[in-house]
Design an enzyme around this catalytic site. Structure first.
Site, PDB file in Angstrom:
ATOM      1  N   GLY A 219       0.796  -1.220   0.000  1.00 38.27           N
ATOM      2  CA  GLY A 219       0.000   0.000   0.000  1.00 38.27           C
ATOM      3  C   GLY A 219       0.823   1.261   0.000  1.00 38.27           C
ATOM      4  N   LYS A 220       2.127   1.122   0.311  1.00 38.02           N
ATOM      5  CA  LYS A 220       3.054   2.262   0.349  1.00 38.02           C
ATOM      6  C   LYS A 220       2.449   3.443   1.098  1.00 38.02           C
ATOM      7  CE  LYS A 220       5.424   0.768  -3.830  1.00 38.02           C
ATOM      8  NZ  LYS A 220       4.579  -0.407  -4.129  1.00 38.02           N
ATOM      9  N   ARG A 221       2.001   3.183   2.306  1.00 43.65           N
ATOM     10  CA  ARG A 221       1.335   4.190   3.117  1.00 43.65           C
ATOM     11  C   ARG A 221       2.350   5.011   3.893  1.00 43.65           C
ATOM     12  NH1 ARG A 221      -2.429   2.346   0.363  1.00 43.65           N
ATOM     13  NH2 ARG A 221      -4.495   1.839   1.167  1.00 43.65           N
TER      14      ARG A 221
END
EC number: 4.1.1.23
Length: 318
Positions: free
Chosen positions: A118-120
Site C-alpha cells: 500500500g506504500k502508506r
C-alpha cells in the site's frame, strides 16, 4: 504503552516477542524452501475470459476476488507469502476493497503471510490510523506486513513500528526501488552519501533493535532486483534487515541479479514476482495450459521461479 522511535535512540529495552514477525517469516521461508513471494496485481484486460463477466465495478471486483483467491490456492504450498497490491482493488471502490478483505482472509486460511503493498505513510495521528487499521491479524485489514514510505521522516515511521511491535507484524520501508525513475531522488548525494544509503542506515537501526532469534528485525526494506550491485551493497550495510525484492521476472530482474540480497544461509530476502506468475497462461512457455487451466499455469510458473531462485542464489541451501 507508547514507544518512541527517534532516529538516535530506538527503544533500548525492546525484547521481541517469540516468535516475532521476522522469525515467523524465516520459518515459513525455510518450511517452503522458497523465498518467492507472489504479487497479486489483478488487471482486468489480462484476466482469463471466463472471469470477465459483466462490466460494472461490482462485477470486476468479483472477478478480482475469484482470480486472486485462485492464485492463492495455486501457490499456497509453494510460497511463504503473497503480496496484494492495494491499488488494483482500490480503483474499484467499496466492492474492490471488500474483495481485498476476502483475499487477505483466504491467504491466512492457507497459512501464508500477507504483505499488503500500500506504500502508506503520513504524520502523527494519520500514520497511527493507517498502522492500526492495517497491521496485524487483529486489525480490520489483518495484514501481516505493509510497505511504507520514509519520505516524511523518522517520526512518520514511528507509529508503524510501534504498532508492528505490539501486533507481531512487519514493515518494508522503501529504500531502493526497482523503477528507473527512483534514482532521481534516491541516488542524490547528501554529504557524499546517496539518500538511499541514509534511509537504509535508519532502517537497519530499527531492524537491529527489533531483531528476533533469526537475526533479522521486523522492519525491512524494499530493494529492487534491477540494481544488483546496490542490492549487494545494501545487504552488506544492513545485516539485520529483511529485504523485499521487487523487479524479478517481468520487470527484467533475473534470478542471478538477486543473489546479493541473501545471507549465506539463504535467508534475509523474499523476492516478488507478480505478472510473470499470475498471468503465466499468457506466456509462450505455458501456453500448453490455455485459459481453461490458468491456475495450473500459475502453479507451474511459481515452481519454476522458485527453482530459478534456488539454482542462482543462496536460497538453494534452505
Amino acid at each position: 504503552m507508547a514507544i518512541l522511535w527517534g532516529l538516535e535512540s530506538p527503544h533500548p529495552n525492546y525484547q521481541p516477542a517469540v516468535p516475532n514477525y521476522a522469525d515467523t517469516l524465516a520459518e515459513l521461508v525455510r518450511s517452503h524452501k522458497s523465498p518467492l513471494v507472489v504479487g497479486i496485481d489483478p488487471r482486468w484486460d489480462q484476466l482469463p475470459d471466463a472471469l470477465r463477466q459483466g462490466e460494472s465495478l461490482a462485477d470486476k471486483a468479483e472477478a478480482y476476488r475469484r482470480f486472486s483467491i485462485g492464485v492463492i490456492e495455486a501457490v499456497a504450498e509453494i510460497v511463504p507469502a503473497v503480496k496484494p497490491q492495494a491499488a488494483f482493488f482500490e480503483e474499484l471502490g467499496p466492492a474492490g476493497m471488500a474483495a481485498l478483505g476476502d483475499v487477505i482472509a483466504r491467504a491466512h486460511g492457507n497459512r501464508i503471510q500477507v504483505i499488503l503493498d500500500g506504500k502508506r505513510n503520513d504524520i502523527g495521528s494519520t500514520a497511527e490510523a493507517y498502522a492500526r487499521g492495517i497491521l496485524g491479524r487483529e486489525s480490520p485489514w489483518g495484514a501481516d506486513s505493509l510497505t511504507v514510505s520514509p519520505y516524511l521522516g523518522d517520526d512518520s515511521l514511528a507509529p508503524f513500528v510501534t504498532t508492528a511491535i505490539e501486533r507481531d507484524a512487519g514493515l518494508y520501508v522503501l529504500v531502493k526501488t526497482s523503477n528507473p525513475g527512483g534514482k532521481l531522488w534516491q541516488d542524490q548525494l547528501i554529504d557524499g552519501k546517496p539518500l538511499y544509503r541514509l534511509v537504509g542506515e535508519h532502517v537497519e537501526h530499527l531492524a537491529e533493535k527489533t531483531a528476533g532469534e533469526c537475526g533479522y528485525g521486523i522492519v525491512g526494506a524494499v530493494v529492487g532486483a534491477t540494481y544488483p550491485e546496490q542490492l549487494a551493497e545494501l545487504r552488506q550495510a544492513m545485516p539485520h534487515t529483511w529485504f523485499l525484492v521487487p523487479g524479478f521476472g517481468a520487470q527484467g530482474g533475473a534470478a542471478a541479479d538477486v543473489a546479493g540480497a541473501f545471507d549465506q544461509n539463504g535467508l534475509g530476502a523474499v523476492v516478488n514476482s507478480s505478472r510473470g506468475v499470475i498471468f503465466a497462461y499468457n506466456r509462450p512457455e505455458y501456453e500448453r495450459f490455455g485459459q481453461a487451466r490458468w491456475q495450473e499455469a500459475v502453479q507451474q510458473a511459481a515452481r519454476d521461479a522458485t527453482d530459478q531462485l534456488r539454482d542462482a542464489t543462496p536460497a538453494g541451501s534452505l
